[in-house]
Write a protein that holds these residues in place. Structure first.
Motif, PDB file in Angstrom:
ATOM      1  N   MET A   1       0.840  -1.174   0.000  1.00  0.00           N
ATOM      2  CA  MET A   1       0.000   0.000   0.000  1.00  0.00           C
ATOM      3  C   MET A   1       0.887   1.240   0.000  1.00  0.00           C
ATOM      4  SD  MET A   1      -2.978   1.258   2.661  1.00  0.00           S
ATOM      5  CE  MET A   1      -2.089   0.797   4.089  1.00  0.00           C
ATOM      6  N   LYS A   2       0.566   2.180  -0.853  1.00  0.00           N
ATOM      7  CA  LYS A   2       1.324   3.424  -0.922  1.00  0.00           C
ATOM      8  C   LYS A   2       1.137   4.244   0.349  1.00  0.00           C
ATOM      9  CE  LYS A   2       1.822   4.251  -5.783  1.00  0.00           C
ATOM     10  NZ  LYS A   2       2.889   5.128  -6.195  1.00  0.00           N
ATOM     11  N   GLY A   3       2.106   5.114   0.608  1.00  0.00           N
ATOM     12  CA  GLY A   3       2.023   6.056   1.717  1.00  0.00           C
ATOM     13  C   GLY A   3       2.133   7.463   1.169  1.00  0.00           C
ATOM     14  N   TYR A   4       1.514   8.413   1.856  1.00  0.00           N
ATOM     15  CA  TYR A   4       1.510   9.803   1.399  1.00  0.00           C
ATOM     16  C   TYR A   4       1.831  10.734   2.555  1.00  0.00           C
ATOM     17  CZ  TYR A   4      -0.897   7.803  -2.590  1.00  0.00           C
ATOM     18  OH  TYR A   4      -1.213   7.039  -3.672  1.00  0.00           O
ATOM     19  N   ILE A   5       2.529  11.794   2.236  1.00  0.00           N
ATOM     20  CA  ILE A   5       2.684  12.917   3.157  1.00  0.00           C
ATOM     21  C   ILE A   5       1.968  14.078   2.497  1.00  0.00           C
ATOM     22  CG2 ILE A   5       4.304  14.565   4.143  1.00  0.00           C
ATOM     23  CD1 ILE A   5       6.217  12.250   4.582  1.00  0.00           C
ATOM     24  N   ILE A   6       1.051  14.688   3.238  1.00  0.00           N
ATOM     25  CA  ILE A   6       0.238  15.783   2.714  1.00  0.00           C
ATOM     26  C   ILE A   6       0.478  17.006   3.579  1.00  0.00           C
ATOM     27  CG2 ILE A   6      -2.108  16.580   2.231  1.00  0.00           C
ATOM     28  CD1 ILE A   6      -2.849  13.550   1.980  1.00  0.00           C
ATOM     29  N   GLY A   7       0.864  18.093   2.957  1.00  0.00           N
ATOM     30  CA  GLY A   7       1.127  19.322   3.693  1.00  0.00           C
ATOM     31  C   GLY A   7       0.307  20.482   3.187  1.00  0.00           C
ATOM     32  N   ARG A   8      -0.197  21.262   4.119  1.00  0.00           N
ATOM     33  CA  ARG A   8      -0.843  22.548   3.820  1.00  0.00           C
ATOM     34  C   ARG A   8      -0.017  23.582   4.552  1.00  0.00           C
ATOM     35  NH1 ARG A   8      -6.983  22.742   4.860  1.00  0.00           N
ATOM     36  NH2 ARG A   8      -6.564  24.703   3.846  1.00  0.00           N
ATOM     37  N   ILE A   9       0.675  24.415   3.824  1.00  0.00           N
ATOM     38  CA  ILE A   9       1.712  25.261   4.392  1.00  0.00           C
ATOM     39  C   ILE A   9       1.417  26.731   4.123  1.00  0.00           C
ATOM     40  CG2 ILE A   9       4.192  25.764   4.319  1.00  0.00           C
ATOM     41  CD1 ILE A   9       4.431  22.820   3.152  1.00  0.00           C
ATOM     42  N   ILE A  10       1.548  27.530   5.161  1.00  0.00           N
ATOM     43  CA  ILE A  10       1.509  28.988   5.013  1.00  0.00           C
ATOM     44  C   ILE A  10       2.938  29.473   5.169  1.00  0.00           C
ATOM     45  CG2 ILE A  10       0.678  31.161   5.955  1.00  0.00           C
ATOM     46  CD1 ILE A  10      -1.782  29.596   6.983  1.00  0.00           C
ATOM     47  N   ILE A  11       3.496  30.042   4.125  1.00  0.00           N
ATOM     48  CA  ILE A  11       4.875  30.506   4.143  1.00  0.00           C
ATOM     49  C   ILE A  11       4.892  31.950   4.637  1.00  0.00           C
ATOM     50  CG2 ILE A  11       6.937  30.943   2.765  1.00  0.00           C
ATOM     51  CD1 ILE A  11       5.866  28.738   0.855  1.00  0.00           C
ATOM     52  N   THR A  12       5.672  32.176   5.684  1.00  0.00           N
ATOM     53  CA  THR A  12       5.785  33.526   6.250  1.00  0.00           C
ATOM     54  C   THR A  12       7.071  34.221   5.823  1.00  0.00           C
ATOM     55  OG1 THR A  12       6.775  32.617   8.262  1.00  0.00           O
ATOM     56  CG2 THR A  12       4.377  32.943   8.263  1.00  0.00           C
ATOM     57  N   ASN A  13       8.040  33.456   5.324  1.00  0.00           N
ATOM     58  CA  ASN A  13       9.326  34.021   4.918  1.00  0.00           C
ATOM     59  C   ASN A  13       9.862  33.177   3.764  1.00  0.00           C
ATOM     60  OD1 ASN A  13      11.932  34.957   4.610  1.00  0.00           O
ATOM     61  ND2 ASN A  13      12.623  34.366   6.645  1.00  0.00           N
ATOM     62  N   MET A  14       9.567  33.585   2.538  1.00  0.00           N
ATOM     63  CA  MET A  14       9.956  32.794   1.372  1.00  0.00           C
ATOM     64  C   MET A  14      11.461  32.663   1.254  1.00  0.00           C
ATOM     65  SD  MET A  14       8.757  30.894  -0.805  1.00  0.00           S
ATOM     66  CE  MET A  14       9.037  30.095  -2.337  1.00  0.00           C
ATOM     67  N   GLU A  15      12.189  33.692   1.596  1.00  0.00           N
ATOM     68  CA  GLU A  15      13.651  33.637   1.516  1.00  0.00           C
ATOM     69  C   GLU A  15      14.211  32.553   2.446  1.00  0.00           C
ATOM     70  OE1 GLU A  15      17.249  36.595   2.633  1.00  0.00           O
ATOM     71  OE2 GLU A  15      15.681  37.440   1.357  1.00  0.00           O
ATOM     72  N   GLY A  16      13.664  32.454   3.641  1.00  0.00           N
ATOM     73  CA  GLY A  16      14.093  31.435   4.587  1.00  0.00           C
ATOM     74  C   GLY A  16      13.587  30.048   4.233  1.00  0.00           C
ATOM     75  N   TYR A  17      12.456  29.982   3.540  1.00  0.00           N
ATOM     76  CA  TYR A  17      11.841  28.713   3.158  1.00  0.00           C
ATOM     77  C   TYR A  17      12.485  28.107   1.912  1.00  0.00           C
ATOM     78  CZ  TYR A  17       8.033  25.433   2.029  1.00  0.00           C
ATOM     79  OH  TYR A  17       7.290  24.309   1.756  1.00  0.00           O
ATOM     80  N   ALA A  18      13.041  28.939   1.051  1.00  0.00           N
ATOM     81  CA  ALA A  18      13.604  28.484  -0.228  1.00  0.00           C
ATOM     82  C   ALA A  18      14.628  27.356  -0.086  1.00  0.00           C
ATOM     83  CB  ALA A  18      14.192  29.660  -1.000  1.00  0.00           C
ATOM     84  N   PRO A  19      15.555  27.413   0.884  1.00  0.00           N
ATOM     85  CA  PRO A  19      16.501  26.296   1.021  1.00  0.00           C
ATOM     86  C   PRO A  19      15.807  24.970   1.352  1.00  0.00           C
ATOM     87  CG  PRO A  19      17.301  28.205   2.220  1.00  0.00           C
ATOM     88  CD  PRO A  19      15.898  28.510   1.776  1.00  0.00           C
TER      89      PRO A  19
END
Length: 84
Positions: A1-19
């Protein structure tokens, strides 16, 4: 059976999130993961529309998804997502 990771994300700092974006994909792929959805600014038909980014990663199994999430490699970058 396949497994999934599902995320709903609010980005507050794109520069910090980019890496995180750069580093997470190869780690997921090393556990057999492939991104099904990886995009921002969704137009939901129902529910909360505040999430900026939806991410769905498919893995060959639930165990592979858990192995990815709890791996040292992923845990070493998770702060980049959580803090931004």
């Amino acid at each position: 059976m396949k497994g999934y990771i599902i995320g709903r994300i609010i980005i507050t700092n794109m520069e910090g999130y980019a890496p995180y974006i750069e580093k997470a994909k190869p780690i997921a792929e090393s556990f057999g993961g492939s991104y099904i959805v990886r995009g921002g600014n969704p137009q939901s038909l129902e529910g909360d529309e505040t999430a900026f980014r939806h991410v769905v990663i498919s893995f060959p199994s639930v165990e592979a998804a858990k192995n990815f999430y709890f791996s040292h490699a992923y845990q070493s970058i998770i702060h980049l997502r959580q803090n931004n």
